[in-house]
Design an enzyme around this catalytic site. Structure first.
Site, short mmCIF file in Angstrom:
data_model
loop_
_atom_site.label_atom_id
_atom_site.label_comp_id
_atom_site.label_asym_id
_atom_site.label_seq_id
_atom_site.Cartn_x
_atom_site.Cartn_y
_atom_site.Cartn_z
N ASP A 1 -13.44 -42.23 -18.51
CA ASP A 1 -12.97 -42.01 -19.80
C ASP A 1 -11.63 -42.31 -19.80
OD1 ASP A 1 -13.29 -40.95 -22.73
OD2 ASP A 1 -11.85 -39.05 -21.21
N ASP B 1 -8.74 -41.22 -22.72
CA ASP B 1 -7.74 -40.12 -22.71
C ASP B 1 -8.17 -38.84 -22.34
OD1 ASP B 1 -6.77 -41.93 -24.82
OD2 ASP B 1 -8.10 -41.30 -26.15
#
Length: 261
Positions: free
Chosen positions: A7, A9
């Site tokens: 991922d 953020d």
């Protein structure tokens, strides 16, 4: 070969790109989020307001470059670079491709990434245009614009088909979407084929791909964030190694690599 999925953020970068830019750009005129609109459509409204207020591409780059990598992430990517012949790396994120590309280049890790799977964004004059990654009408767990387990499944299938074109079932896939194992002898003979997956994430939309992982795979939730809380007390097929410092993941990933050989 193994696949590491990040991922972006709060995982690669210590913050949220979709929050950072509007917070800096629209201090006096924030756009209020309406959950009936959808996040990608909300970011479209943000970028329209940025255009209206004269926020330039250079301004947005400057805001993004104020962000930092999460603790130990630079060292983890250095280790990945040193072992890249055994590793494929993708970013699966609900941010957007332009934000991610800016920061991957800024941190000097763009060369390590094999694919960025995110909402497409590009500049059209003075407007950053964004669109949905896809329309998700098949997974109730994930948001309308993206299912990350589908991203993993498609990437592994496409990679393994290209690496092993004579194998009729290159990723050893099965109906419950679990990750391929080593039960197919044709797969294990080819070291270019992905046989193990490591997923590094933090958020609620990272739960679906973690639940799709199988024995021998590894989920790495960032401690104190939503994914780690969702996994507390939950039975999953893969191994789970929480982290606060990304450097601590090296030993666990090395174990997955040895198992994949």
């Amino acid at each position: 070969m193994i696949l590491i999925v990040f991922d972006f953020d709060h995982t690669v970068v210590d913050g949220n790109t979709d929050v950072k830019v509007p917070k800096e750009a629209l201090k006096n005129n924030p756009v209020i989020y309406d959950d009936k609109v959808g996040w990608t459509e909300y970011m479209h409204l943000i970028f329209k307001e940025c255009q209206k207020q004269g926020i330039t591409q250079g301004d947005m780059e400057r805001y993004l470059k104020e962000m930092q990598l999460t603790q130990g992430m630079g060292e983890l990517f250095k280790w990945i670079r040193e072992n890249k012949e055994q590793i494929k790396v993708i970013v699966a994120s609900d941010s957007n491709t332009w934000f991610i590309d800016v920061l991957l280049r800024h941190f000097g890790i763009d060369d390590v990434i094999d694919a960025v799977e995110s909402n497409p964004a590009k500049w059209n004059g003075d407007l950053l245009e964004i669109s949905r990654y896809t329309t998700n009408d098949f997974c109730e767990t994930c948001p309308i614009n993206m299912c990350k387990s589908s991203i993993l499944r498609n990437y592994i299938s496409n990679h393994n088909t290209n690496s092993n074109p004579d194998n009729t079932n290159p990723d050893n896939s099965n109906p419950d979407n679990s990750n391929p194992d080593n039960s197919n002898p044709d797969v294990t003979k080819n070291h270019d084929v992905i046989t193990r997956t490591v997923y590094v994430g933090d958020g609620g939309n990272d739960l679906c791909p973690v639940l799709a992982l199988g024995p021998g795979d590894l989920a790495c939730p960032r401690e104190g964030y939503k994914l780690s809380k969702l996994l507390e007390g939950r039975s999953v097929s893969c191994g789970v190694v929480p982290w606060t410092d990304a450097r601590s993941l090296v030993d666990s990933i090395e174990a997955v690599m040895r198992d994949a050989e």
